[in-house]
Write a protein that holds these residues in place. Structure first.
Motif, PDB file in Angstrom:
ATOM      1  N   THR A  40     -16.459  -9.421  25.558  1.00  0.00           N
ATOM      2  CA  THR A  40     -17.502  -8.608  24.893  1.00  0.00           C
ATOM      3  C   THR A  40     -18.560  -9.736  24.232  1.00  0.00           C
ATOM      4  O   THR A  40     -19.960  -9.467  24.412  1.00  0.00           O
ATOM      5  CB  THR A  40     -17.069  -7.523  23.926  1.00  0.00           C
ATOM      6  OG1 THR A  40     -16.000  -6.727  24.505  1.00  0.00           O
ATOM      7  CG2 THR A  40     -18.235  -6.980  23.135  1.00  0.00           C
ATOM      8  N   ALA A  41     -18.103 -10.840  23.792  1.00  0.00           N
ATOM      9  CA  ALA A  41     -19.036 -11.616  23.302  1.00  0.00           C
ATOM     10  C   ALA A  41     -19.938 -12.315  24.145  1.00  0.00           C
ATOM     11  O   ALA A  41     -20.843 -12.809  23.782  1.00  0.00           O
ATOM     12  CB  ALA A  41     -18.174 -12.770  22.377  1.00  0.00           C
ATOM     13  N   ILE A  42     -19.353 -12.716  25.335  1.00  0.00           N
ATOM     14  CA  ILE A  42     -20.083 -13.038  26.470  1.00  0.00           C
ATOM     15  C   ILE A  42     -21.066 -12.094  26.996  1.00  0.00           C
ATOM     16  O   ILE A  42     -22.360 -12.496  27.287  1.00  0.00           O
ATOM     17  CB  ILE A  42     -19.335 -13.747  27.655  1.00  0.00           C
ATOM     18  CG1 ILE A  42     -18.463 -15.019  27.183  1.00  0.00           C
ATOM     19  CG2 ILE A  42     -19.977 -14.012  28.763  1.00  0.00           C
ATOM     20  CD1 ILE A  42     -17.307 -15.414  28.206  1.00  0.00           C
ATOM     21  N   ARG A  43     -20.913 -10.831  27.022  1.00  0.00           N
ATOM     22  CA  ARG A  43     -21.657  -9.864  27.316  1.00  0.00           C
ATOM     23  C   ARG A  43     -22.926  -9.834  26.352  1.00  0.00           C
ATOM     24  O   ARG A  43     -24.014  -9.973  26.829  1.00  0.00           O
ATOM     25  CB  ARG A  43     -21.039  -8.394  27.353  1.00  0.00           C
ATOM     26  CG  ARG A  43     -20.147  -8.299  28.780  1.00  0.00           C
ATOM     27  CD  ARG A  43     -19.384  -7.002  28.593  1.00  0.00           C
ATOM     28  NE  ARG A  43     -20.321  -5.995  28.340  1.00  0.00           N
ATOM     29  CZ  ARG A  43     -19.940  -4.561  28.213  1.00  0.00           C
ATOM     30  NH1 ARG A  43     -18.577  -4.192  28.278  1.00  0.00           N
ATOM     31  NH2 ARG A  43     -20.686  -3.476  28.124  1.00  0.00           N
ATOM     32  N   PHE A  44     -22.547  -9.614  25.164  1.00  0.00           N
ATOM     33  CA  PHE A  44     -23.824 -10.035  24.178  1.00  0.00           C
ATOM     34  C   PHE A  44     -24.453 -11.197  24.323  1.00  0.00           C
ATOM     35  O   PHE A  44     -25.713 -11.125  24.089  1.00  0.00           O
ATOM     36  CB  PHE A  44     -23.004  -9.760  22.784  1.00  0.00           C
ATOM     37  CG  PHE A  44     -22.618  -8.374  22.238  1.00  0.00           C
ATOM     38  CD1 PHE A  44     -22.342  -7.494  23.476  1.00  0.00           C
ATOM     39  CD2 PHE A  44     -22.287  -8.129  21.216  1.00  0.00           C
ATOM     40  CE1 PHE A  44     -21.962  -6.079  22.974  1.00  0.00           C
ATOM     41  CE2 PHE A  44     -21.685  -6.632  20.808  1.00  0.00           C
ATOM     42  CZ  PHE A  44     -21.579  -5.665  21.773  1.00  0.00           C
ATOM     43  N   CYS A  77     -21.044  -4.166  12.457  1.00  0.00           N
ATOM     44  CA  CYS A  77     -20.983  -2.683  13.009  1.00  0.00           C
ATOM     45  C   CYS A  77     -20.258  -2.778  14.237  1.00  0.00           C
ATOM     46  O   CYS A  77     -19.264  -2.328  14.822  1.00  0.00           O
ATOM     47  CB  CYS A  77     -21.953  -1.689  12.830  1.00  0.00           C
ATOM     48  SG  CYS A  77     -22.375  -1.328  11.193  1.00  0.00           S
ATOM     49  N   LEU A  78     -21.131  -3.660  15.369  1.00  0.00           N
ATOM     50  CA  LEU A  78     -20.421  -3.720  16.550  1.00  0.00           C
ATOM     51  C   LEU A  78     -19.307  -4.293  16.606  1.00  0.00           C
ATOM     52  O   LEU A  78     -18.403  -4.108  17.706  1.00  0.00           O
ATOM     53  CB  LEU A  78     -21.726  -4.579  17.477  1.00  0.00           C
ATOM     54  CG  LEU A  78     -23.108  -3.809  17.355  1.00  0.00           C
ATOM     55  CD1 LEU A  78     -23.987  -4.998  18.114  1.00  0.00           C
ATOM     56  CD2 LEU A  78     -23.154  -2.583  17.915  1.00  0.00           C
ATOM     57  N   THR A  79     -18.977  -5.639  15.723  1.00  0.00           N
ATOM     58  CA  THR A  79     -17.728  -6.205  15.746  1.00  0.00           C
ATOM     59  C   THR A  79     -16.678  -5.128  15.319  1.00  0.00           C
ATOM     60  O   THR A  79     -15.651  -5.117  16.015  1.00  0.00           O
ATOM     61  CB  THR A  79     -17.814  -7.451  14.946  1.00  0.00           C
ATOM     62  OG1 THR A  79     -18.937  -8.236  15.167  1.00  0.00           O
ATOM     63  CG2 THR A  79     -16.401  -8.117  14.870  1.00  0.00           C
ATOM     64  N   GLY A  80     -16.947  -4.503  14.530  1.00  0.00           N
ATOM     65  CA  GLY A  80     -15.738  -3.582  14.016  1.00  0.00           C
ATOM     66  C   GLY A  80     -15.506  -2.484  14.941  1.00  0.00           C
ATOM     67  O   GLY A  80     -14.310  -2.078  15.189  1.00  0.00           O
ATOM     68  N   PHE A  81     -16.441  -1.890  15.658  1.00  0.00           N
ATOM     69  CA  PHE A  81     -16.133  -0.944  16.599  1.00  0.00           C
ATOM     70  C   PHE A  81     -15.234  -1.602  17.932  1.00  0.00           C
ATOM     71  O   PHE A  81     -14.290  -0.992  18.347  1.00  0.00           O
ATOM     72  CB  PHE A  81     -17.531  -0.210  17.400  1.00  0.00           C
ATOM     73  CG  PHE A  81     -17.079   0.617  18.596  1.00  0.00           C
ATOM     74  CD1 PHE A  81     -16.389   1.992  18.274  1.00  0.00           C
ATOM     75  CD2 PHE A  81     -17.567   0.474  19.681  1.00  0.00           C
ATOM     76  CE1 PHE A  81     -16.230   2.817  19.476  1.00  0.00           C
ATOM     77  CE2 PHE A  81     -17.285   1.008  20.786  1.00  0.00           C
ATOM     78  CZ  PHE A  81     -16.581   2.243  20.658  1.00  0.00           C
ATOM     79  N   PHE A  82     -15.991  -2.662  18.577  1.00  0.00           N
ATOM     80  CA  PHE A  82     -15.287  -3.143  19.717  1.00  0.00           C
ATOM     81  C   PHE A  82     -13.949  -3.670  19.480  1.00  0.00           C
ATOM     82  O   PHE A  82     -13.075  -3.719  20.165  1.00  0.00           O
ATOM     83  CB  PHE A  82     -15.989  -4.438  20.378  1.00  0.00           C
ATOM     84  CG  PHE A  82     -17.212  -3.614  21.272  1.00  0.00           C
ATOM     85  CD1 PHE A  82     -17.131  -3.206  22.265  1.00  0.00           C
ATOM     86  CD2 PHE A  82     -18.424  -3.587  20.510  1.00  0.00           C
ATOM     87  CE1 PHE A  82     -18.231  -2.424  23.071  1.00  0.00           C
ATOM     88  CE2 PHE A  82     -19.565  -2.942  21.296  1.00  0.00           C
ATOM     89  CZ  PHE A  82     -19.374  -2.620  22.438  1.00  0.00           C
ATOM     90  N   ALA A  88      -6.729  -1.044  19.210  1.00  0.00           N
ATOM     91  CA  ALA A  88      -6.227   0.236  19.420  1.00  0.00           C
ATOM     92  C   ALA A  88      -5.693   0.659  20.683  1.00  0.00           C
ATOM     93  O   ALA A  88      -4.950   1.555  21.077  1.00  0.00           O
ATOM     94  CB  ALA A  88      -6.971   1.452  18.572  1.00  0.00           C
ATOM     95  N   ALA A  89      -6.318  -0.007  21.654  1.00  0.00           N
ATOM     96  CA  ALA A  89      -6.137   0.285  23.150  1.00  0.00           C
ATOM     97  C   ALA A  89      -4.712   0.523  23.765  1.00  0.00           C
ATOM     98  O   ALA A  89      -4.256   1.362  24.454  1.00  0.00           O
ATOM     99  CB  ALA A  89      -6.860  -0.572  24.013  1.00  0.00           C
ATOM    100  N   ILE A 164     -16.514   4.952  12.752  1.00  0.00           N
ATOM    101  CA  ILE A 164     -17.492   5.114  11.735  1.00  0.00           C
ATOM    102  C   ILE A 164     -18.424   4.053  11.854  1.00  0.00           C
ATOM    103  O   ILE A 164     -19.648   4.130  11.524  1.00  0.00           O
ATOM    104  CB  ILE A 164     -16.542   5.076  10.573  1.00  0.00           C
ATOM    105  CG1 ILE A 164     -15.710   6.146  10.285  1.00  0.00           C
ATOM    106  CG2 ILE A 164     -17.500   4.617   9.304  1.00  0.00           C
ATOM    107  CD1 ILE A 164     -14.728   6.268   9.031  1.00  0.00           C
ATOM    108  N   ALA A 165     -18.065   2.775  12.177  1.00  0.00           N
ATOM    109  CA  ALA A 165     -18.693   1.418  12.167  1.00  0.00           C
ATOM    110  C   ALA A 165     -19.794   1.634  13.247  1.00  0.00           C
ATOM    111  O   ALA A 165     -21.007   1.483  13.286  1.00  0.00           O
ATOM    112  CB  ALA A 165     -18.061   0.436  12.636  1.00  0.00           C
ATOM    113  N   SER A 166     -19.550   2.422  14.377  1.00  0.00           N
ATOM    114  CA  SER A 166     -20.298   2.526  15.762  1.00  0.00           C
ATOM    115  C   SER A 166     -21.322   3.850  15.164  1.00  0.00           C
ATOM    116  O   SER A 166     -22.745   3.376  15.471  1.00  0.00           O
ATOM    117  CB  SER A 166     -19.607   3.227  16.931  1.00  0.00           C
ATOM    118  OG  SER A 166     -20.452   3.569  17.930  1.00  0.00           O
ATOM    119  N   ALA A 167     -21.172   4.670  14.276  1.00  0.00           N
ATOM    120  CA  ALA A 167     -22.112   5.654  13.979  1.00  0.00           C
ATOM    121  C   ALA A 167     -22.990   5.004  12.970  1.00  0.00           C
ATOM    122  O   ALA A 167     -24.332   5.536  12.808  1.00  0.00           O
ATOM    123  CB  ALA A 167     -21.402   6.727  13.255  1.00  0.00           C
TER     124      ALA A 167
END
Length: 317
Positions: A40-44, A77-82, A88-89, A164-167
């Motif tokens: 995800t970090a590489i994608r960003f 927020c992005l870090t919290g969501f991903f 949790a996966a 919540i972070a995503s929202a």
């Protein structure tokens, strides 16, 4: 808000839902065992680098102190969501996570009320609730009509914090825009949030010790990652930021209800035998919610135009 800018915002969010829905099959083509946070970090990073030539001459590229702090919070927020999603996966069921994710638009609306970037009214919450019911019905259909996997444990609690972070991400964007702390350029806002979010996610990924696993990446994995970075990260976040300048956070996040609808269509293409009536209620509710959202926007713009015309007539009188 002009008719043209609103139409572009809604059209962009329809494209956003399509790109996000297409990203899941693309992720499934990648090799197993690769560190998800670092990917995800590489994608960003890829997305931010792609945006750099477009924003490097923007007059508002360098944020002030308040803007930089807000961009950092958006990246957090992005870090919290991903981070929550990947943690949790393996600790929460897919049905539970899908069910919790439909809360994001309603959460965005409530957070927007708290920061006064949403107005208290009954119409938008009703539309969001309709879309949430539709998304839940699609999740029920995908699970084969079995809610036995639905539960709320530690994994689900962590993922809900991620929701919540995503929202909060579009709410902070709208809040910063209204105060003049963030750039009016959607590209600049996207660049900073992705760059800072990517850096924070990379630190989280390295802390988990996943750096050595990147050596297993194949050339096809790298190509898929470039595609995801350019389209599923860079373009989607830019479309979301462009819409945030025109629409409210609740309306922007409402388009996430279309993502399972897109996934459903892709499933029918791959496995047409899965097509049956159980998918119909959720599909109809999701489409109804989007139609009501578009109608609400048109009604609001017409009412605003009528008020402006009336005020102009009074001034001339």
């Amino acid at each position: 808000m002009s008719d043209r800018s609103a139409a572009r915002a809604h059209a962009g969010l329809l494209l956003w839902a399509l790109l996000v829905g297409l990203s899941f099959p693309a992720v499934g083509l990648m090799s197993e065992g690769l560190p998800p946070l670092l990917l995800t970090a590489i994608r960003f990073t890829i997305a931010a680098l792609a945006l750099w030539p477009l924003v490097r001459r923007a007059p508002s590229l360098r944020p002030g102190r308040a803007g930089l702090l807000l961009y950092a919070l958006m990246g957090l927020c992005l870090t919290g969501f991903f981070g929550a999603m990947f943690w949790a996966a393996h600790r929460a069921s897919a049905v539970s996570m899908a069910t919790l994710f439909v809360s994001v638009p309603l959460l965005a609306y409530c957070l927007g009320l708290a920061l006064r970037v949403e107005r208290l009214a009954w119409r938008l919450p009703s539309i969001l609730l309709t879309g949430a019911l539709g998304a839940l019905a699609l999740a029920w259909a995908e699970s084969g009509g079995d809610w036995a996997a639905l539960r709320f444990g530690r994994g689900e609690a962590v993922f809900f914090v991620g929701c919540i972070a995503s929202a909060l991400y579009p709410v902070l964007s709208k809040w910063g825009l209204e105060r003049g702390w963030l750039s009016t350029s959607a590209g600049v806002r996207t660049f900073w949030s992705l760059a800072l979010g990517g850096a924070l996610i990379a630190l989280a990924g390295l802390a988990r010790g996943g750096g050595a696993d990147l050596a297993r990446m194949t050339p096809s994995d790298a190509l898929i990652l470039v595609y995801l970075g350019l389209f599923s990260s860079g373009l989607t976040f830019w479309l979301q930021q462009r819409a945030t300048a025109v629409l409210t956070p609740g309306a922007v996040t409402a388009y996430s209800y279309l993502v399972p609808f897109v996934s459903m269509l892709l499933l029918f293409i791959r496995e047409p035998q899965r097509l049956d009536w159980t998918w119909l209620p959720g599909s109809l509710l999701v489409m109804l919610a989007i139609a009501l959202l578009l109608r609400r926007d048109v009604t609001q713009r017409r009412a605003a135009a009528a008020r402006n015309s009336s005020a102009a007539s009074v001034e001339r009188g």
